[in-house]
Design a protein around this motif. Structure first.
Motif, PDB file in Angstrom:
ATOM      1  N   ARG A 133      59.060 146.355 -75.500  1.00 36.85           N
ATOM      2  CA  ARG A 133      59.370 145.805 -76.826  1.00 36.85           C
ATOM      3  C   ARG A 133      60.577 144.879 -76.747  1.00 36.85           C
ATOM      4  NH1 ARG A 133      58.268 151.322 -77.671  1.00 36.85           N
ATOM      5  NH2 ARG A 133      56.267 151.664 -78.714  1.00 36.85           N
ATOM      6  N   ILE A 134      61.539 145.231 -75.893  1.00 35.61           N
ATOM      7  CA  ILE A 134      62.668 144.361 -75.577  1.00 35.61           C
ATOM      8  C   ILE A 134      62.672 144.191 -74.065  1.00 35.61           C
ATOM      9  CG2 ILE A 134      65.176 144.078 -75.588  1.00 35.61           C
ATOM     10  CD1 ILE A 134      65.276 145.764 -78.116  1.00 35.61           C
ATOM     11  N   THR A 135      62.383 142.989 -73.611  1.00 36.34           N
ATOM     12  CA  THR A 135      62.282 142.730 -72.182  1.00 36.34           C
ATOM     13  C   THR A 135      63.489 141.937 -71.707  1.00 36.34           C
ATOM     14  OG1 THR A 135      59.873 142.845 -72.110  1.00 36.34           O
ATOM     15  CG2 THR A 135      60.943 141.530 -70.410  1.00 36.34           C
ATOM     16  N   VAL A 136      64.102 142.432 -70.642  1.00 29.80           N
ATOM     17  CA  VAL A 136      65.278 141.800 -70.044  1.00 29.80           C
ATOM     18  C   VAL A 136      64.879 141.299 -68.659  1.00 29.80           C
ATOM     19  CG1 VAL A 136      67.712 142.052 -69.490  1.00 29.80           C
ATOM     20  CG2 VAL A 136      66.675 143.529 -71.236  1.00 29.80           C
ATOM     21  N   ALA A 137      65.092 140.023 -68.403  1.00 25.99           N
ATOM     22  CA  ALA A 137      64.710 139.426 -67.123  1.00 25.99           C
ATOM     23  C   ALA A 137      65.941 138.912 -66.396  1.00 25.99           C
ATOM     24  CB  ALA A 137      63.721 138.281 -67.344  1.00 25.99           C
ATOM     25  N   GLU A 138      66.080 139.296 -65.138  1.00 25.29           N
ATOM     26  CA  GLU A 138      67.083 138.667 -64.282  1.00 25.29           C
ATOM     27  C   GLU A 138      66.382 137.579 -63.482  1.00 25.29           C
ATOM     28  OE1 GLU A 138      67.514 141.323 -60.310  1.00 25.29           O
ATOM     29  OE2 GLU A 138      68.241 142.336 -62.114  1.00 25.29           O
ATOM     30  N   VAL A 139      67.007 136.397 -63.406  1.00 22.85           N
ATOM     31  CA  VAL A 139      66.365 135.255 -62.750  1.00 22.85           C
ATOM     32  C   VAL A 139      67.249 134.724 -61.636  1.00 22.85           C
ATOM     33  CG1 VAL A 139      64.999 134.596 -64.763  1.00 22.85           C
ATOM     34  CG2 VAL A 139      67.277 133.641 -64.471  1.00 22.85           C
ATOM     35  N   GLU A 140      66.609 134.369 -60.532  1.00 17.28           N
ATOM     36  CA  GLU A 140      67.344 133.842 -59.394  1.00 17.28           C
ATOM     37  C   GLU A 140      67.800 132.411 -59.632  1.00 17.28           C
ATOM     38  OE1 GLU A 140      65.102 134.465 -55.809  1.00 17.28           O
ATOM     39  OE2 GLU A 140      64.508 136.491 -56.432  1.00 17.28           O
ATOM     40  N   GLU A 141      67.026 131.662 -60.392  1.00 22.43           N
ATOM     41  CA  GLU A 141      67.393 130.275 -60.692  1.00 22.43           C
ATOM     42  C   GLU A 141      67.115 129.991 -62.163  1.00 22.43           C
ATOM     43  OE1 GLU A 141      66.137 125.666 -59.578  1.00 22.43           O
ATOM     44  OE2 GLU A 141      65.294 127.330 -58.426  1.00 22.43           O
ATOM     45  N   LEU A 142      68.156 129.626 -62.895  1.00 25.03           N
ATOM     46  CA  LEU A 142      68.017 129.303 -64.310  1.00 25.03           C
ATOM     47  C   LEU A 142      67.914 127.790 -64.476  1.00 25.03           C
ATOM     48  CD1 LEU A 142      68.131 130.454 -67.260  1.00 25.03           C
ATOM     49  CD2 LEU A 142      70.561 129.854 -67.224  1.00 25.03           C
ATOM     50  N   VAL A 143      66.905 127.333 -65.239  1.00 21.35           N
ATOM     51  CA  VAL A 143      66.727 125.908 -65.508  1.00 21.35           C
ATOM     52  C   VAL A 143      66.732 125.704 -67.015  1.00 21.35           C
ATOM     53  CG1 VAL A 143      65.414 125.582 -63.390  1.00 21.35           C
ATOM     54  CG2 VAL A 143      64.201 126.045 -65.518  1.00 21.35           C
ATOM     55  N   GLU A 144      66.850 124.464 -67.410  1.00 23.13           N
ATOM     56  CA  GLU A 144      66.866 124.134 -68.828  1.00 23.13           C
ATOM     57  C   GLU A 144      65.443 124.056 -69.377  1.00 23.13           C
ATOM     58  OE1 GLU A 144      69.568 124.075 -70.708  1.00 23.13           O
ATOM     59  OE2 GLU A 144      70.627 124.673 -68.878  1.00 23.13           O
ATOM     60  N   PRO A 145      65.269 124.326 -70.674  1.00 21.14           N
ATOM     61  CA  PRO A 145      63.939 124.203 -71.276  1.00 21.14           C
ATOM     62  C   PRO A 145      63.350 122.821 -71.035  1.00 21.14           C
ATOM     63  CG  PRO A 145      65.430 125.313 -72.776  1.00 21.14           C
ATOM     64  CD  PRO A 145      66.268 124.839 -71.625  1.00 21.14           C
ATOM     65  N   GLY A 146      62.065 122.809 -70.657  1.00 21.10           N
ATOM     66  CA  GLY A 146      61.396 121.555 -70.359  1.00 21.10           C
ATOM     67  C   GLY A 146      61.304 121.251 -68.882  1.00 21.10           C
ATOM     68  N   GLU A 147      62.132 121.904 -68.065  1.00 18.42           N
ATOM     69  CA  GLU A 147      62.089 121.647 -66.625  1.00 18.42           C
ATOM     70  C   GLU A 147      60.914 122.344 -65.954  1.00 18.42           C
ATOM     71  OE1 GLU A 147      65.678 121.775 -64.274  1.00 18.42           O
ATOM     72  OE2 GLU A 147      66.916 121.635 -66.085  1.00 18.42           O
ATOM     73  N   LEU A 148      60.439 123.431 -66.544  1.00 16.86           N
ATOM     74  CA  LEU A 148      59.285 124.124 -65.976  1.00 16.86           C
ATOM     75  C   LEU A 148      58.011 123.508 -66.533  1.00 16.86           C
ATOM     76  CD1 LEU A 148      60.380 127.884 -66.284  1.00 16.86           C
ATOM     77  CD2 LEU A 148      60.465 126.441 -64.243  1.00 16.86           C
ATOM     78  N   SER A 149      57.112 123.124 -65.640  1.00 16.47           N
ATOM     79  CA  SER A 149      55.815 122.632 -66.092  1.00 16.47           C
ATOM     80  C   SER A 149      55.064 123.763 -66.776  1.00 16.47           C
ATOM     81  CB  SER A 149      54.998 122.118 -64.904  1.00 16.47           C
ATOM     82  OG  SER A 149      53.662 121.873 -65.285  1.00 16.47           O
ATOM     83  N   PRO A 150      54.459 123.513 -67.924  1.00 18.38           N
ATOM     84  CA  PRO A 150      53.712 124.585 -68.603  1.00 18.38           C
ATOM     85  C   PRO A 150      52.676 125.243 -67.705  1.00 18.38           C
ATOM     86  CG  PRO A 150      53.959 122.704 -70.055  1.00 18.38           C
ATOM     87  CD  PRO A 150      54.455 122.266 -68.709  1.00 18.38           C
ATOM     88  N   GLU A 151      52.071 124.461 -66.809  1.00 19.88           N
ATOM     89  CA  GLU A 151      51.056 125.022 -65.916  1.00 19.88           C
ATOM     90  C   GLU A 151      51.660 125.958 -64.874  1.00 19.88           C
ATOM     91  OE1 GLU A 151      51.453 121.842 -66.552  1.00 19.88           O
ATOM     92  OE2 GLU A 151      49.632 121.184 -67.585  1.00 19.88           O
ATOM     93  N   ALA A 152      52.971 125.849 -64.650  1.00 14.47           N
ATOM     94  CA  ALA A 152      53.629 126.666 -63.632  1.00 14.47           C
ATOM     95  C   ALA A 152      54.141 127.982 -64.179  1.00 14.47           C
ATOM     96  CB  ALA A 152      54.780 125.895 -63.009  1.00 14.47           C
ATOM     97  N   VAL A 153      54.197 128.117 -65.510  1.00 23.48           N
ATOM     98  CA  VAL A 153      54.758 129.317 -66.118  1.00 23.48           C
ATOM     99  C   VAL A 153      53.789 130.489 -65.962  1.00 23.48           C
ATOM    100  CG1 VAL A 153      55.460 130.376 -68.297  1.00 23.48           C
ATOM    101  CG2 VAL A 153      56.200 128.048 -67.743  1.00 23.48           C
ATOM    102  N   HIS A 154      54.279 131.582 -65.380  1.00 25.74           N
ATOM    103  CA  HIS A 154      53.457 132.777 -65.214  1.00 25.74           C
ATOM    104  C   HIS A 154      53.546 133.715 -66.418  1.00 25.74           C
ATOM    105  CE1 HIS A 154      54.068 132.079 -60.645  1.00 25.74           C
ATOM    106  NE2 HIS A 154      52.935 131.531 -61.045  1.00 25.74           N
TER     107      HIS A 154
END
Length: 251
Positions: free
Chosen positions: A201-222
């Motif tokens: 219900r509340i998900t917390v994600a740790e990320v190895e590399e943080l990018v700005e919105p728009g940098e991830l291609s929509p097709e690449a998002v899992h």
């Protein structure tokens, strides 16, 4: 829309005693190590964990387990964790063992709003018929056993009814993510992470590399950001701190 927390301690500060947690990872691959350590420091106890396994002694969820913070585990594999086996067999820990594919689908179903589903996995065994030891008594007798489950025949084949899983919180690790919570997982480290993230219900994600919105291609998002409420950016040292469950080298 900016879901970034200042640190892991802030991200897990409100997880209470007795909370249920879906935790990503398989063995030590893709485990949210930093969030687990932060939760250990935070001090929550009596936790009910849903994860494929419980880390190893002294690493991953094994840290919480070794300090008596976990009351119940729903998982597929005891594995190399001797303390996990000891607590289970001594009656200190309740354990619901679930076929691995069924566990994955239970998490996915819960995240998708599906309350239950039928599967042929486990038909004709204690998974369906009941009687699996969930908790042992100190004398070795079965104190709590799994109940029988509903079965139904489809196209001439029996199936067992399994319930979807949702949890209060989820802890996951991703390779890349943006501030809106969109996540990309790398190779085998994906494992149970997307499914665990969906179930919380509340998900917390740790990320190895943080990018700005728009940098991830929509097709690449899992995993889309709708499933993620909080983000923690790892330092380069934290991102590189990855242990191997069993190291095999030539003599």
């Amino acid at each position: 829309m900016d879901k970034l927390c200042s640190n892991a301690a802030e991200a897990v500060a409100d997880i209470p005693d007795g909370a249920s947690l879906a935790v990503g990872g398989f063995g030590l691959s893709g485990i949210p190590e930093v969030l687990i350590q932060a939760l250990h420091t935070q001090g929550a106890t009596g936790l009910e964990v849903v994860s494929n396994n419980c880390g190893v002694d002294g690493r991953g969820l094994g840290v919480l387990l070794g300090h008596g913070r976990i009351a119940r585990v729903t998982g597929s594999y005891v594995g190399e964790n001797k303390e996990f086996a000891r607590q289970y067999l001594s009656g200190e820990l309740e354990v619901e063992l679930v076929p691995q594919g069924t566990l994955a689908e239970r998490l996915r179903a819960g995240g998708a709003g599906i309350p239950a589903f039928y599967t042929p996995a486990g038909v004709g065994t204690q998974v369906a018929n009941g009687g699996l030891p969930w908790r042992y008594a100190p004398d070795g007798a079965v104190a709590v056993a799994s109940p029988p489950k509903e079965t139904r025949t489809f196209h001439g084949r029996p199936h067992v009814l399994e319930q979807g899983i949702t949890t209060d919180f989820a802890l996951v690790r991703a390779w890349r993510g943006d501030r809106h919570g969109n996540l990309v997982f790398r190779r085998a480290a994906a494992n149970f992470n997307p499914l665990a993230a969906m179930a919380g219900r509340i998900t917390v994600a740790e990320v190895e590399e943080l990018v700005e919105p728009g940098e991830l291609s929509p097709e690449a998002v899992h995993l889309p950001g709708v499933f993620v409420q909080r983000m923690v950016e790892l330092t380069s040292a934290e991102a590189a701190d990855k242990h191997i469950e069993k190291r095999t080298v030539r003599a």
